[in-house]
Each structure stands twice: as C-alpha cells, then as structure tokens.
Scaffold this active site. Structure first.
Site, PDB file in Angstrom:
ATOM      1  N   TYR A 164       2.969  -6.608   7.240  1.00 27.87           N
ATOM      2  CA  TYR A 164       2.203  -7.056   6.072  1.00 27.87           C
ATOM      3  C   TYR A 164       2.516  -6.522   4.784  1.00 27.87           C
ATOM      4  O   TYR A 164       3.224  -6.929   4.084  1.00 27.87           O
ATOM      5  CB  TYR A 164       0.558  -6.555   6.504  1.00 27.87           C
ATOM      6  CG  TYR A 164      -0.081  -7.259   7.522  1.00 27.87           C
ATOM      7  CD1 TYR A 164      -0.031  -8.705   7.577  1.00 27.87           C
ATOM      8  CD2 TYR A 164      -0.367  -6.455   8.718  1.00 27.87           C
ATOM      9  CE1 TYR A 164      -0.670  -9.411   8.917  1.00 27.87           C
ATOM     10  CE2 TYR A 164      -0.947  -7.117   9.758  1.00 27.87           C
ATOM     11  CZ  TYR A 164      -0.908  -8.501  10.246  1.00 27.87           C
ATOM     12  OH  TYR A 164      -1.454  -9.016  11.232  1.00 27.87           O
ATOM     13  N   CYS A 165       2.009  -5.450   4.394  1.00 29.26           N
ATOM     14  CA  CYS A 165       2.177  -4.888   2.583  1.00 29.26           C
ATOM     15  C   CYS A 165       3.487  -4.318   2.586  1.00 29.26           C
ATOM     16  O   CYS A 165       4.102  -4.652   1.618  1.00 29.26           O
ATOM     17  CB  CYS A 165       1.251  -3.791   2.517  1.00 29.26           C
ATOM     18  SG  CYS A 165      -0.558  -4.232   2.822  1.00 29.26           S
ATOM     19  N   VAL A 166       4.335  -3.877   3.662  1.00 28.09           N
ATOM     20  CA  VAL A 166       5.753  -3.543   3.407  1.00 28.09           C
ATOM     21  C   VAL A 166       6.660  -4.661   3.251  1.00 28.09           C
ATOM     22  O   VAL A 166       7.066  -4.979   2.458  1.00 28.09           O
ATOM     23  CB  VAL A 166       6.194  -2.427   4.600  1.00 28.09           C
ATOM     24  CG1 VAL A 166       7.854  -2.319   4.455  1.00 28.09           C
ATOM     25  CG2 VAL A 166       5.418  -1.247   4.554  1.00 28.09           C
ATOM     26  N   LYS A 220      -4.465  -2.107  -4.929  1.00 24.70           N
ATOM     27  CA  LYS A 220      -4.230  -3.626  -4.426  1.00 24.70           C
ATOM     28  C   LYS A 220      -5.515  -3.935  -3.532  1.00 24.70           C
ATOM     29  O   LYS A 220      -6.043  -3.137  -2.772  1.00 24.70           O
ATOM     30  CB  LYS A 220      -2.823  -3.899  -4.069  1.00 24.70           C
ATOM     31  CG  LYS A 220      -2.686  -3.116  -2.660  1.00 24.70           C
ATOM     32  CD  LYS A 220      -1.061  -3.548  -2.269  1.00 24.70           C
ATOM     33  CE  LYS A 220      -0.776  -2.937  -0.957  1.00 24.70           C
ATOM     34  NZ  LYS A 220      -1.732  -3.347   0.282  1.00 24.70           N
ATOM     35  N   THR A 224       5.533  -6.691   0.049  1.00 22.04           N
ATOM     36  CA  THR A 224       6.061  -6.054  -1.231  1.00 22.04           C
ATOM     37  C   THR A 224       7.554  -6.138  -1.392  1.00 22.04           C
ATOM     38  O   THR A 224       8.136  -6.256  -2.358  1.00 22.04           O
ATOM     39  CB  THR A 224       5.562  -4.589  -1.159  1.00 22.04           C
ATOM     40  OG1 THR A 224       4.021  -4.762  -1.213  1.00 22.04           O
ATOM     41  CG2 THR A 224       5.812  -3.748  -2.284  1.00 22.04           C
TER      42      THR A 224
END
Length: 199
Positions: free
Chosen positions: A134-136, A102, A139
C-alpha cells in the site's frame, strides 16, 4: 549505492535535472504503533525497525533529511494524536525530524511533501517502512512519477500476512516488480538497506 538515474533526470520536479550529486532524503513510511505493536505484528517487525534505524543513522551522518510519515485513519487505529498514530517504540526518531501527515497510501497526496523536498533541494529518495503493498508501493511509484530516482530498501519494508499471500511473498513480489516500472523515467532501484549510500 544510490539509485540509477535515467532520461537525464536527477532532480524532482522543480529540482536541477542532471545534477551530479543530488541531495538524498530518507522517507520512513508509517512505522507506527497501530501497525507494529499489535498482534499479529508485521513480518520481521523487529528486524525491519532495526534496518530502518540503520538507514536513519547513516542518513543523519551524511546530512540527509530523515522525514517521518504518519498515516491517519480512525478506522484502523491511527486517528491523529491517538496512541496508535504515534511512532513505533524503538524507532530512532528525533524531535527535530520533519513529520508528514497523510490520509491516503500516497505520501505526496495533499501533504506538502513535494514542496518540502523542493525547498530542501532533494534530488533522490530512499523509501522504507510499512505497508509494502500500500503506502510503500504507492509512495515509491509516485516519487518516481514526480521525477525522483528512488532507492527502495528491499529488507526495510514490511506488511502483514493476507489471505491470498504471506507478508514475505508480498515483499518479494514488490521487490521484483518495482524496478520494472520504468515508464516514469527515473529508476527505482531495490537494494538491501546496508548497500544504500547517502554520501
């Protein structure tokens, strides 16, 4: 425990709503060398990897897919194929584990993850990894928006200290607010890794 299901939805988009025992999948987000093996390290880095590995082991025992997500950004040392892009040492990955590449905080954005989960018949998600805010976070929210109940492992995600807040404060904040995001329909449950059951 697995996640609660609300509004009668147990499967992701294209899944089977109302299924009694939908198949789970474990998403291990961005546990990579660039984030975990450079000074300063994330908060409780070794503890988080240990709890991620516990989740990985129990997911495998239950036959749940373990999906390894890797971020790519040459600017932060995670350019594809670079040393920083590789998975962190000590992570219990196996060569057969599916990997998702990603380039944004959203593990579903232009990655094929949703289609892959549909093919596997996955109905709910367990999320862990890096970085909390951010990504946690992204998502987790996107998974719920796509129709998946999500169990976020409260002690198996982490980040770095920031000027405005410590990593521990950031993790506490997200553990408190994500269960309140109910407008998508499926629940986000935030529970310790040891309490998550894949069976």
């Amino acid at each position: 425990m697995g996640p609660r299901r609300t509004n009668g939805r147990a499967g992701g988009e294209g899944g089977e709503p109302g299924a009694a025992s939908p198949r789970p999948a474990l998403l291990v987000v961005d546990v990579q060398r660039a984030y975990f093996e450079r000074d300063p390290r994330p908060d409780d880095a070794d503890g988080v990897i240990g709890r991620v590995n516990d989740l990985v082991g129990r997911a495998r025992e239950a036959g749940a897919p373990v999906i390894l997500i890797q971020h790519e950004d040459a600017g932060d040392g995670t350019g594809f194929g670079s040393a920083g892009w590789e998975l962190a040492g000590g992570l219990g990955a196996m060569p057969a584990d599916p990997r998702i590449r990603k380039t944004t905080p959203d593990s579903f954005h232009h990655t094929g993850l949703l289609e892959f989960l549909r093919r596997l018949g996955v109905g709910w998600l367990v999320v862990c990894g890096y970085a909390t805010e951010y990504c946690v976070d992204t998502t987790t929210r996107r998974g719920s928006a796509l129709g998946f109940p999500v169990a976020l492992a409260s002690d198996a995600h982490t980040t770095h200290d920031k000027p405005h807040a410590s990593a521990a404060q950031i993790r506490t904040h997200h553990n408190r607010i994500l269960p309140e995001v109910g407008s998508y329909g499926p629940a986000v449950d935030v529970v310790p890794a040891r309490d998550i059951r894949f069976g």
